[in-house]
Design a protein around this motif. Structure first.
Motif, short mmCIF file in Angstrom:
data_model
loop_
_atom_site.label_atom_id
_atom_site.label_comp_id
_atom_site.label_asym_id
_atom_site.label_seq_id
_atom_site.Cartn_x
_atom_site.Cartn_y
_atom_site.Cartn_z
N LEU A 187 -59.09 29.15 -134.21
CA LEU A 187 -59.97 28.47 -135.16
C LEU A 187 -59.88 29.04 -136.57
CD1 LEU A 187 -63.12 28.17 -132.86
CD2 LEU A 187 -61.28 26.49 -133.22
N GLU A 188 -59.18 30.16 -136.72
CA GLU A 188 -59.08 30.81 -138.02
C GLU A 188 -57.93 30.20 -138.81
OE1 GLU A 188 -60.90 33.17 -139.50
OE2 GLU A 188 -62.35 33.33 -137.87
N THR A 189 -58.23 29.12 -139.52
CA THR A 189 -57.18 28.36 -140.19
C THR A 189 -56.39 29.20 -141.18
OG1 THR A 189 -58.51 26.35 -139.97
CG2 THR A 189 -56.70 26.29 -141.56
N GLY A 190 -57.09 30.02 -141.97
CA GLY A 190 -56.40 30.85 -142.95
C GLY A 190 -55.47 31.85 -142.30
N LEU A 191 -55.98 32.56 -141.30
CA LEU A 191 -55.15 33.55 -140.61
C LEU A 191 -54.00 32.87 -139.87
CD1 LEU A 191 -57.86 35.98 -139.13
CD2 LEU A 191 -56.58 36.18 -141.27
N MET A 192 -54.27 31.74 -139.25
CA MET A 192 -53.21 31.04 -138.51
C MET A 192 -52.11 30.55 -139.44
SD MET A 192 -53.87 31.33 -135.33
CE MET A 192 -52.61 30.23 -134.68
N SER A 193 -52.44 30.31 -140.72
CA SER A 193 -51.42 29.85 -141.66
C SER A 193 -50.38 30.93 -141.94
CB SER A 193 -52.07 29.39 -142.97
OG SER A 193 -52.54 30.49 -143.72
N LEU A 194 -50.68 32.18 -141.54
CA LEU A 194 -49.72 33.27 -141.73
C LEU A 194 -48.79 33.43 -140.54
CD1 LEU A 194 -52.05 36.00 -143.30
CD2 LEU A 194 -50.43 34.50 -144.48
N ALA A 195 -49.03 32.67 -139.47
CA ALA A 195 -48.24 32.86 -138.25
C ALA A 195 -46.75 32.58 -138.49
CB ALA A 195 -48.79 31.98 -137.13
N LEU A 196 -46.45 31.45 -139.12
CA LEU A 196 -45.04 31.13 -139.34
C LEU A 196 -44.38 32.09 -140.32
CD1 LEU A 196 -44.99 27.22 -139.30
CD2 LEU A 196 -44.14 28.81 -137.56
N PRO A 197 -45.01 32.43 -141.47
CA PRO A 197 -44.39 33.44 -142.34
C PRO A 197 -44.21 34.79 -141.64
CG PRO A 197 -46.06 32.23 -143.55
CD PRO A 197 -46.18 31.81 -142.11
N SER A 198 -45.13 35.12 -140.73
CA SER A 198 -45.02 36.41 -140.02
C SER A 198 -43.84 36.43 -139.07
CB SER A 198 -46.29 36.68 -139.23
OG SER A 198 -47.40 36.89 -140.08
N ALA A 199 -43.36 35.26 -138.68
CA ALA A 199 -42.23 35.19 -137.75
C ALA A 199 -40.96 35.79 -138.35
CB ALA A 199 -41.98 33.75 -137.33
N GLY A 200 -40.94 35.96 -139.66
CA GLY A 200 -39.80 36.59 -140.31
C GLY A 200 -39.83 38.10 -140.26
N PHE A 201 -40.83 38.67 -139.58
CA PHE A 201 -40.96 40.13 -139.48
C PHE A 201 -40.52 40.59 -138.10
CE2 PHE A 201 -43.19 44.14 -138.79
CZ PHE A 201 -42.99 44.78 -140.00
N ARG A 202 -39.69 41.62 -138.06
CA ARG A 202 -39.23 42.20 -136.80
C ARG A 202 -40.04 43.47 -136.52
NH1 ARG A 202 -32.81 41.62 -138.31
NH2 ARG A 202 -32.57 39.42 -137.71
N ARG A 203 -40.91 43.35 -135.54
CA ARG A 203 -41.81 44.46 -135.20
C ARG A 203 -41.12 45.41 -134.23
NH1 ARG A 203 -46.03 45.56 -131.50
NH2 ARG A 203 -47.83 46.58 -132.48
N ALA A 204 -41.35 46.73 -134.42
CA ALA A 204 -40.69 47.74 -133.58
C ALA A 204 -41.65 48.89 -133.31
CB ALA A 204 -39.42 48.24 -134.25
N MET A 205 -42.82 48.57 -132.78
CA MET A 205 -43.84 49.58 -132.52
C MET A 205 -43.82 50.00 -131.06
SD MET A 205 -45.28 49.98 -135.47
CE MET A 205 -46.98 50.55 -135.41
N PRO A 206 -44.18 51.26 -130.75
CA PRO A 206 -44.21 51.69 -129.35
C PRO A 206 -45.31 51.01 -128.56
CG PRO A 206 -45.13 53.39 -130.78
CD PRO A 206 -44.54 52.34 -131.68
N LEU A 207 -45.05 50.68 -127.31
CA LEU A 207 -46.08 50.12 -126.45
C LEU A 207 -47.10 51.20 -126.11
CD1 LEU A 207 -44.09 47.91 -123.90
CD2 LEU A 207 -45.67 47.13 -125.68
N PRO A 208 -48.38 50.85 -126.09
CA PRO A 208 -49.40 51.86 -125.77
C PRO A 208 -49.40 52.19 -124.27
CG PRO A 208 -50.36 49.96 -126.91
CD PRO A 208 -49.00 49.57 -126.46
N PRO A 209 -49.10 53.43 -123.88
CA PRO A 209 -49.28 53.79 -122.48
C PRO A 209 -50.77 53.90 -122.15
CG PRO A 209 -48.68 55.72 -123.77
CD PRO A 209 -48.62 54.55 -124.70
N VAL A 210 -51.08 53.84 -120.87
CA VAL A 210 -52.48 53.96 -120.45
C VAL A 210 -52.93 55.41 -120.66
CG1 VAL A 210 -54.06 53.75 -118.51
CG2 VAL A 210 -52.19 52.12 -118.77
N PHE A 211 -54.10 55.57 -121.27
CA PHE A 211 -54.65 56.91 -121.46
C PHE A 211 -54.85 57.60 -120.11
CE2 PHE A 211 -56.40 54.83 -125.36
CZ PHE A 211 -55.82 55.68 -126.29
#
Length: 289
Positions: free
Chosen positions: A194-218
């Motif tokens: 429902l967040e129209t403004g935030l959702m409008s960033l979804a397609l531009p964000s697709a140009g970003f390659r994320r490389a963060m570590p997965l969180p292990p269980v504490f």
């Protein structure tokens, strides 16, 4: 190891143009922008609110940025200094130059960011991946943390297919015509749709390659090691974990951690119950934590 970055300069320009436009539309209060150098890259931070007192630091979830907290900043900044962070390694205005291997690296990055802002200690508020990151700082540099408010944090259960399905369903719902989104948001239990403004960033964000570590269980020892005042808020219908089981585990191994399971809310608790979360943050800070 890889670093998070845009595919090319055109992708970065496309995202930042959209980001600046939506920021200007949604962000409700005056802000001061600071870029902080760290060993992992330059961190963009947005300051708001008064200059005195212990700040509230806002950390978004995976693939998020400071704008995720636009609905919080006015209420929080009315009473406290607020620092909303674009995490290094996520799509935003920060720039990553070195990889993160694990949670200790993320703790070092956040520690260096706060040191660069001359913040000796802060109240950390993190949702999902940002909650896991905040807890890492509390474990590895507790003197930097006045208190933790963790909203549906990662690291409390293994990440399973149910969570990835929730993400995919939310993404597809966000592409639907706007008139259909309220019904779809209820169907997939994800109010982000429902967040129209935030959702409008979804397609531009697709140009970003994320490389963060997965969180292990504490581990139990790590949870017992959270010696700073900590509040954990869980959505009853979370797709990330079984909230009742998580609450029971925390009660058993870390009884000093305050846990609240919010009825009817899902993993998008930050948006599902915004006023409740704001109240809990302010209560936690006002209690002297």
């Amino acid at each position: 190891m890889r670093i998070g970055q845009f595919r090319n300069d055109a992708a970065r320009t496309r995202f930042l143009t959209a980001y600046d436009r939506v920021f200007g539309t949604l962000w409700p209060v005056p802000r001061h922008t600071v870029d902080v150098p760290t060993a992992f890259g330059t961190t963009r931070v947005y300051r708001a609110g008064p200059t005195g007192g212990t700040p509230i630091v806002l950390l978004p979830g995976a693939a998020g940025n400071a704008l995720s907290w636009y609905g919080y900043v006015a209420a929080l900044a009315a009473r406290h200094p607020v620092l909303a962070v674009d995490p290094v390694g996520e799509p935003g205005a920060s720039v990553q130059t070195a990889p993160f291997a694990d949670g200790r690296d993320l703790a070092r990055w956040l520690d260096e960011t706060l040191a660069g802002l001359d913040v000796p200690a802060a109240h950390l508020v993190g949702c999902s991946y940002g909650g896991w990151t905040a807890a890492q700082l509390a474990l590895h540099a507790p003197a930097r943390v006045a208190g933790l408010t963790l909203v549906e944090p990662g690291g409390l259960a293994p990440i399973g297919a149910r969570f990835y399905g929730w993400i995919i369903a939310g993404g597809l719902a966000g592409l639907a015509p706007r008139a259909l989104r309220p019904a779809l948001a209820r169907l997939v239990n994800n109010s982000t749709v429902l967040e129209t403004g935030l959702m409008s960033l979804a397609l531009p964000s697709a140009g970003f390659r994320r490389a963060m570590p997965l969180p292990p269980v504490f581990t139990d020892d790590e949870l017992r090691g959270l010696r700073v005042p900590t509040t954990v808020l869980l959505g009853e219908r979370s797709a990330l974990h079984r909230s009742a089981a998580v609450a029971a585990r925390l009660a058993g191994v870390a009884p000093g951690v305050r846990v609240e399971v919010v009825a009817g809310a899902g993993h998008a608790l930050q948006l599902d119950r915004r006023e409740l979360v704001i109240d809990r943050i302010l209560e936690h800070v006002a209690a002297g934590h």
